[in-house]
Scaffold this motif. Sequence first.
Motif, PDB file in Angstrom:
ATOM      1  N   LEU A  44       0.825  -1.202   0.000  1.00  0.00           N
ATOM      2  CA  LEU A  44       0.000   0.000   0.000  1.00  0.00           C
ATOM      3  C   LEU A  44       0.867   1.263   0.000  1.00  0.00           C
ATOM      4  O   LEU A  44       0.595   2.221  -0.729  1.00  0.00           O
ATOM      5  CB  LEU A  44      -0.936   0.003   1.213  1.00  0.00           C
ATOM      6  N   SER A  47       2.356   1.658  -3.433  1.00  0.00           N
ATOM      7  CA  SER A  47       1.380   2.216  -4.373  1.00  0.00           C
ATOM      8  C   SER A  47       1.253   3.716  -4.194  1.00  0.00           C
ATOM      9  O   SER A  47       1.119   4.468  -5.166  1.00  0.00           O
ATOM     10  CB  SER A  47       0.018   1.537  -4.190  1.00  0.00           C
ATOM     11  N   ASN A 272      -4.175   5.070  -0.712  1.00  0.00           N
ATOM     12  CA  ASN A 272      -4.092   3.612  -0.785  1.00  0.00           C
ATOM     13  C   ASN A 272      -4.383   2.929   0.544  1.00  0.00           C
ATOM     14  O   ASN A 272      -4.577   1.716   0.584  1.00  0.00           O
ATOM     15  CB  ASN A 272      -2.722   3.200  -1.328  1.00  0.00           C
ATOM     16  N   TYR A 273      -4.425   3.694   1.613  1.00  0.00           N
ATOM     17  CA  TYR A 273      -4.863   3.185   2.918  1.00  0.00           C
ATOM     18  C   TYR A 273      -6.313   3.587   3.208  1.00  0.00           C
ATOM     19  O   TYR A 273      -6.791   3.425   4.326  1.00  0.00           O
ATOM     20  CB  TYR A 273      -3.956   3.715   4.024  1.00  0.00           C
TER      21      TYR A 273
END
Length: 315
Positions: A44, A47, A272-273
């Motif tokens: 993550l 990304s 992405n989190y």
Amino acid sequence: MIQTVLGLVSKDQLGFCHSHEHLFLADGQPAKVNPVLRLDEYNLSISELKLFKSVGGQALIDAQPLGCGRMEKFLAAASKDCGVNIVASTGFHKMAFYDKSHWIHSFTEDQLSRIFIRELTEGMFVNTDHSPPSETVSFKAGNIKVAYDTERQFDHEKKWFVAAAHACIETGFPIMCHVESTKQGMDIAEFFIKQGVPPHCLIICHMDRTLDELNLHRELAEMGIYLEYDTIGRFKYHSDEEEAELIVMMEESGLSCQILIGLDTTRARMKNYGGHLGLDYIQESFIPLLKKYGLNNEVIHQITVVNPAEAFSKK
């Protein structure tokens, strides 16, 4: 030269830089204090870093010091996998991020200084959240983080701060200072200068949280100290428009050469989190706003490329 986790780079190699981020944060005491202070999923964070690179990001300063969630091996792997310059931090954070039995409370000023210096000159320690520094890796820190969050932490001995000053003076690497108010920014700057730290080796973080005592902003910048504005997109403090007005005011005062910016990311601010901003926010949203407020490309390049290269270089 700037010391990244993969080695030294020249000033002209650093590129567009976020001057205060947290790319990785292990699950531990900081997450107990605030659950958003956990960024421990490699894919993550990778990304997110690729998102940053896709809009022109080339470098970031990871502001998490040892002993409270720093993930040294992940930082080096991420830099290699994504081709982004990453500068790691030694030093210490708020005392709330260490439990009462943590080694950082009992270590002496001299022990702390030697640890910080070793991380800058030989390699970072690993597994220090629960055990005293012992095992090292070859990746080096390139910045000294300190934190002044309460009067109690700025204790009568000030051993942590003195140790950081010694490390800066011996190695030439800068000190990044977490503060909670503009006045604390001035207090910590005066302290370090009395210790012999050159003003141009000082970076005061979070100076844009309260947007008060702006005369102190000018005074600190005129001394050659770098002011870090990293409350961008944090609307519980103020709007981005107010942030832009602050930067314009500093530019009109002839002090844009002392300004750094970043997002001070957490789990709540990384796309992405599941967060609401993302590491592309400055390029995609905030820089266009700065241009609307009249800042030209030259000033923006100064703040995002030239200033970080100067501020985080080895003196």
